[in-house]
Scaffold this motif. Sequence first.
Motif, PDB file in Angstrom:
ATOM      1  N   GLU A  45      45.433  42.236  35.962  1.00 27.67           N
ATOM      2  CA  GLU A  45      44.746  42.514  34.702  1.00 27.67           C
ATOM      3  C   GLU A  45      44.554  41.222  33.925  1.00 27.67           C
ATOM      4  OE1 GLU A  45      46.473  45.527  32.232  1.00 27.67           O
ATOM      5  OE2 GLU A  45      46.903  46.814  33.945  1.00 27.67           O
ATOM      6  N   PRO A  46      43.368  41.060  33.342  1.00 30.34           N
ATOM      7  CA  PRO A  46      43.180  39.891  32.480  1.00 30.34           C
ATOM      8  C   PRO A  46      43.990  40.054  31.195  1.00 30.34           C
ATOM      9  CG  PRO A  46      41.161  41.195  32.619  1.00 30.34           C
ATOM     10  CD  PRO A  46      42.178  41.865  33.479  1.00 30.34           C
ATOM     11  N   ILE A  47      44.273  38.940  30.557  1.00 28.11           N
ATOM     12  CA  ILE A  47      44.986  38.935  29.279  1.00 28.11           C
ATOM     13  C   ILE A  47      44.023  39.393  28.188  1.00 28.11           C
ATOM     14  CG2 ILE A  47      46.145  37.430  27.588  1.00 28.11           C
ATOM     15  CD1 ILE A  47      47.654  37.830  30.250  1.00 28.11           C
ATOM     16  N   GLU A  48      44.506  40.234  27.316  1.00 32.49           N
ATOM     17  CA  GLU A  48      43.673  40.707  26.204  1.00 32.49           C
ATOM     18  C   GLU A  48      43.374  39.564  25.240  1.00 32.49           C
ATOM     19  OE1 GLU A  48      42.335  43.739  25.637  1.00 32.49           O
ATOM     20  OE2 GLU A  48      43.112  44.443  27.561  1.00 32.49           O
ATOM     21  N   GLN A  49      42.130  39.328  25.014  1.00 35.34           N
ATOM     22  CA  GLN A  49      41.683  38.325  24.044  1.00 35.34           C
ATOM     23  C   GLN A  49      40.667  39.015  23.128  1.00 35.34           C
ATOM     24  OE1 GLN A  49      42.686  35.116  23.640  1.00 35.34           O
ATOM     25  NE2 GLN A  49      44.173  35.347  25.264  1.00 35.34           N
ATOM     26  N   PRO A  50      41.100  39.591  22.014  1.00 33.05           N
ATOM     27  CA  PRO A  50      40.221  40.427  21.196  1.00 33.05           C
ATOM     28  C   PRO A  50      38.984  39.717  20.657  1.00 33.05           C
ATOM     29  CG  PRO A  50      42.314  40.007  20.084  1.00 33.05           C
ATOM     30  CD  PRO A  50      42.429  39.440  21.458  1.00 33.05           C
ATOM     31  N   LEU A  51      39.045  38.420  20.463  1.00 30.03           N
ATOM     32  CA  LEU A  51      37.909  37.724  19.873  1.00 30.03           C
ATOM     33  C   LEU A  51      36.980  37.098  20.910  1.00 30.03           C
ATOM     34  CD1 LEU A  51      39.744  35.943  16.924  1.00 30.03           C
ATOM     35  CD2 LEU A  51      38.514  38.113  16.900  1.00 30.03           C
ATOM     36  N   LEU A  52      37.364  37.186  22.193  1.00 34.14           N
ATOM     37  CA  LEU A  52      36.577  36.539  23.236  1.00 34.14           C
ATOM     38  C   LEU A  52      36.094  37.567  24.250  1.00 34.14           C
ATOM     39  CD1 LEU A  52      38.933  33.501  23.847  1.00 34.14           C
ATOM     40  CD2 LEU A  52      36.854  33.526  22.482  1.00 34.14           C
ATOM     41  N   ASP A  53      34.894  37.356  24.754  1.00 38.27           N
ATOM     42  CA  ASP A  53      34.352  38.249  25.769  1.00 38.27           C
ATOM     43  C   ASP A  53      34.763  37.841  27.176  1.00 38.27           C
ATOM     44  OD1 ASP A  53      33.054  39.802  23.862  1.00 38.27           O
ATOM     45  OD2 ASP A  53      31.219  38.619  23.959  1.00 38.27           O
ATOM     46  N   ASP A  54      35.225  36.613  27.339  1.00 36.20           N
ATOM     47  CA  ASP A  54      35.582  36.115  28.663  1.00 36.20           C
ATOM     48  C   ASP A  54      36.952  36.633  29.084  1.00 36.20           C
ATOM     49  OD1 ASP A  54      33.236  34.640  28.703  1.00 36.20           O
ATOM     50  OD2 ASP A  54      34.197  32.872  27.837  1.00 36.20           O
ATOM     51  N   TRP A  55      37.151  36.689  30.385  1.00 35.39           N
ATOM     52  CA  TRP A  55      38.451  37.063  30.927  1.00 35.39           C
ATOM     53  C   TRP A  55      39.324  35.834  31.055  1.00 35.39           C
ATOM     54  CZ3 TRP A  55      37.329  40.683  35.674  1.00 35.39           C
ATOM     55  CH2 TRP A  55      36.960  41.951  35.193  1.00 35.39           C
ATOM     56  N   TYR A  56      40.612  36.008  30.731  1.00 36.21           N
ATOM     57  CA  TYR A  56      41.619  34.974  30.920  1.00 36.21           C
ATOM     58  C   TYR A  56      42.794  35.583  31.671  1.00 36.21           C
ATOM     59  CZ  TYR A  56      39.089  31.996  27.721  1.00 36.21           C
ATOM     60  OH  TYR A  56      38.122  31.217  27.138  1.00 36.21           O
ATOM     61  N   PHE A  57      43.436  34.762  32.485  1.00 31.02           N
ATOM     62  CA  PHE A  57      44.555  35.218  33.294  1.00 31.02           C
ATOM     63  C   PHE A  57      45.728  34.278  33.089  1.00 31.02           C
ATOM     64  CE2 PHE A  57      40.670  36.577  35.290  1.00 31.02           C
ATOM     65  CZ  PHE A  57      40.925  37.879  35.672  1.00 31.02           C
ATOM     66  N   ASN A  58      46.949  34.833  33.072  1.00 31.54           N
ATOM     67  CA  ASN A  58      48.128  33.982  32.953  1.00 31.54           C
ATOM     68  C   ASN A  58      48.576  33.529  34.335  1.00 31.54           C
ATOM     69  OD1 ASN A  58      49.548  36.157  34.065  1.00 31.54           O
ATOM     70  ND2 ASN A  58      50.433  36.777  32.116  1.00 31.54           N
ATOM     71  N   SER A  59      49.614  32.701  34.384  1.00 35.23           N
ATOM     72  CA  SER A  59      50.072  32.141  35.649  1.00 35.23           C
ATOM     73  C   SER A  59      50.585  33.222  36.599  1.00 35.23           C
ATOM     74  CB  SER A  59      51.142  31.077  35.410  1.00 35.23           C
ATOM     75  OG  SER A  59      52.237  31.633  34.722  1.00 35.23           O
ATOM     76  N   GLN A  60      51.206  34.274  36.047  1.00 34.18           N
ATOM     77  CA  GLN A  60      51.691  35.361  36.901  1.00 34.18           C
ATOM     78  C   GLN A  60      50.530  36.089  37.572  1.00 34.18           C
ATOM     79  OE1 GLN A  60      53.529  36.877  33.514  1.00 34.18           O
ATOM     80  NE2 GLN A  60      55.606  36.307  34.096  1.00 34.18           N
ATOM     81  N   ALA A  61      49.435  36.279  36.847  1.00 34.08           N
ATOM     82  CA  ALA A  61      48.255  36.916  37.428  1.00 34.08           C
ATOM     83  C   ALA A  61      47.664  36.041  38.526  1.00 34.08           C
ATOM     84  CB  ALA A  61      47.213  37.196  36.342  1.00 34.08           C
TER      85      ALA A  61
END
Length: 107
Positions: A45-61
């Motif tokens: 699962e991507p990290i929730e970023q409420p102000l951004l439309d892009d997906w971000y992932f943490n190191s565990q992902a």
Amino acid sequence: MMSKSEIVVIDSQHEHVLFTLEEVCERCGTHTQMIVEMVEYGIVEPIEQPLLDDWYFNSQALVRLQRAQRLMNGLKLNLSGVALSLELLDEIDGLQQHIEVLRRQLP
């Protein structure tokens, strides 16, 4: 020499670093659509970023995506098989941690 899909070096001081979808694709050596499909299958699962439309992932992902890719490539599993395998591997990891906690409680 390690293949590109096996290289993940994240030291503990950077454990909160986030990776863009493009960075994840580059580090995993795969294309965007494959990551999108892995998200759809619940593999990561991507990290929730409420102000951004892009997906971000943490190191565990990122590590999980690389593990999923190794299962696909090495065992020729489809995404359903990968999702189930990772779920079972997570359960095994949890059980091993629980066993270790119980082992420490023994005299």
